[in-house]
Scaffold this active site. Structure first.
Site, PDB file in Angstrom:
ATOM      1  N   ASN A 180      -1.211  58.737  20.816  1.00 53.31           N
ATOM      2  CA  ASN A 180      -0.994  57.789  19.526  1.00 53.31           C
ATOM      3  C   ASN A 180       0.357  57.340  19.111  1.00 53.31           C
ATOM      4  O   ASN A 180       0.703  56.657  18.500  1.00 53.31           O
ATOM      5  CB  ASN A 180      -1.445  58.442  18.953  1.00 53.31           C
ATOM      6  N   VAL A 224       2.810  53.325  16.334  1.00 54.82           N
ATOM      7  CA  VAL A 224       2.196  55.147  15.881  1.00 54.82           C
ATOM      8  C   VAL A 224       0.659  54.481  15.719  1.00 54.82           C
ATOM      9  O   VAL A 224       0.710  54.000  14.667  1.00 54.82           O
ATOM     10  CB  VAL A 224       2.805  55.450  14.762  1.00 54.82           C
ATOM     11  N   CYS A 225      -0.280  55.400  16.128  1.00 58.16           N
ATOM     12  CA  CYS A 225      -1.704  54.549  16.259  1.00 58.16           C
ATOM     13  C   CYS A 225      -2.086  56.175  15.271  1.00 58.16           C
ATOM     14  O   CYS A 225      -2.420  57.016  16.042  1.00 58.16           O
ATOM     15  CB  CYS A 225      -2.256  54.960  17.712  1.00 58.16           C
ATOM     16  N   LEU A 226      -2.603  55.976  14.255  1.00 57.10           N
ATOM     17  CA  LEU A 226      -3.163  56.411  12.931  1.00 57.10           C
ATOM     18  C   LEU A 226      -3.704  56.108  12.295  1.00 57.10           C
ATOM     19  O   LEU A 226      -3.646  54.548  11.672  1.00 57.10           O
ATOM     20  CB  LEU A 226      -2.165  56.748  12.103  1.00 57.10           C
TER      21      LEU A 226
END
Length: 326
Positions: A132, A139-141
């Site tokens: 992530n 930032v992967c969220l």
């Protein structure tokens, strides 16, 4: 003399460590600073920019929530001249491949906040430490709208907060088994194949975490320079103990404050490659600790001399000389 010198260095380091521990205890979890000249989003706005009253009130509410509710392992700095900017550091939790590390994030509240989520950038140092967290800083969220999720996992303008974002990164991203953060990999969690792949991935992540430590010590983000120095000075011996244990075969994540956490987990062992990789990079980390002032790590005490053995060796040399003179 060398042995005495090492003891004095340890005593000196112990007294310095107490001062640095006091600094860390007094370091505010939330505070404001005057500027953020090195902030990733500094060029995306101006200090003179006028924001709506609703936007200002919402950001001030975010500051209040952070000031009152941040956990012990997250620290945030807001900018007085640029209310849209924040900087946060998260301490890696025990039992994870991120333990003892510092992970920095730059945050910006967009003009349309909170209708849209904040922008978040990770200070990666060019390292991909998590599925992530990209080496480009992305930032992967789901909460940030950078990854798909169900409606409850997405950003909710009337409910979601910056505190929620930071806690989610700490709990959901920097977790014990980051391998399973990769889409679809959760399907093999608990299987021999899944756990084997997770172990290898986590071991590599720990090595990248060590490199991140070095990166942060060499180039600490603005307003956290002293914090970085004191944090790693205080934790240096625990980090070195963990590395030595991993070199000797202890499984990753089993070390807590220099001790083995779980006897059942400790029956397992780190891979041969992991032991070798930790051993090869460990000295680089130690060198940075020494630069911070942990001088005793640079000293390698020699074993005390056995007087009886010395006398015997001296007698043997005397006999040899007397024989050769005959």
């Amino acid at each position: 003399m060398n042995h005495i010198k090492v003891i004095s260095l340890v005593q000196y380091s112990s007294s310095v460590k107490k001062l640095k521990e006091e600094f860390l205890r007094n370091f505010k979890r939330f505070d404001s600073v005057e500027d953020f000249s090195d902030h990733h989003y500094v060029s995306k706005g101006k200090a003179s920019k006028q924001h709506s009253k609703n936007w200002v009130k919402k950001v001030q509410d975010e500051w209040k929530i952070l000031n009152q509710n941040l956990p012990e392992t997250i620290f945030v700095r807001a900018c007085e001249s640029r209310m849209d900017l924040l900087r946060a550091v998260i301490i890696g939790a025990e039992g994870t491949p991120y333990h003892d590390g510092l992970f920095f994030f730059d945050i910006q509240f967009p003009d349309t906040y909170p209708s849209v989520p904040p922008n978040v950038y990770y200070h990666s140092g060019g390292l991909r430490i998590n599925p992530n967290l990209y080496n480009c800083g992305k930032v992967c969220l789901s909460l940030l709208g950078t990854w798909h999720g169900n409606a409850r996992q997405s950003w909710l303008p009337k409910e979601s907060t910056m505190l929620q974002v930071l806690v989610s990164i700490q709990a959901l991203v920097l977790n014990e088994q980051p391998y399973f953060n990769e889409p679809g990999y959760g399907l093999i969690k608990g299987t021999w194949l899944g756990e084997s792949k997770s172990k290898v991935y986590s071991e590599n992540v720990f090595l990248l975490s060590l490199k991140t430590m070095v990166y942060s010590m060499r180039k600490p983000p603005q307003h956290f320079e002293e914090y970085v120095q004191n944090h790693y000075f205080v934790r240096s011996h625990d980090i070195v103990k963990a590395c030595n244990a991993y070199k000797a075969g202890a499984p990753l994540g089993s070390m807590v404050k220099g001790g083995v956490q779980d006897l059942e987990q400790a029956r397992q062992s780190g891979s041969k490659k992991f032991k070798t990789d930790v051993a090869s990079f460990m000295q680089t980390v130690v060198d940075e600790f020494v630069k911070l002032g942990v001088k005793e790590l640079a000293e390698k005490p020699k074993p005390p001399v056995n007087n009886a053995n010395t006398e015997n060796q001296s007698k043997k040399k005397t006999r040899k000389r007397s024989r050769s003179s005959r």
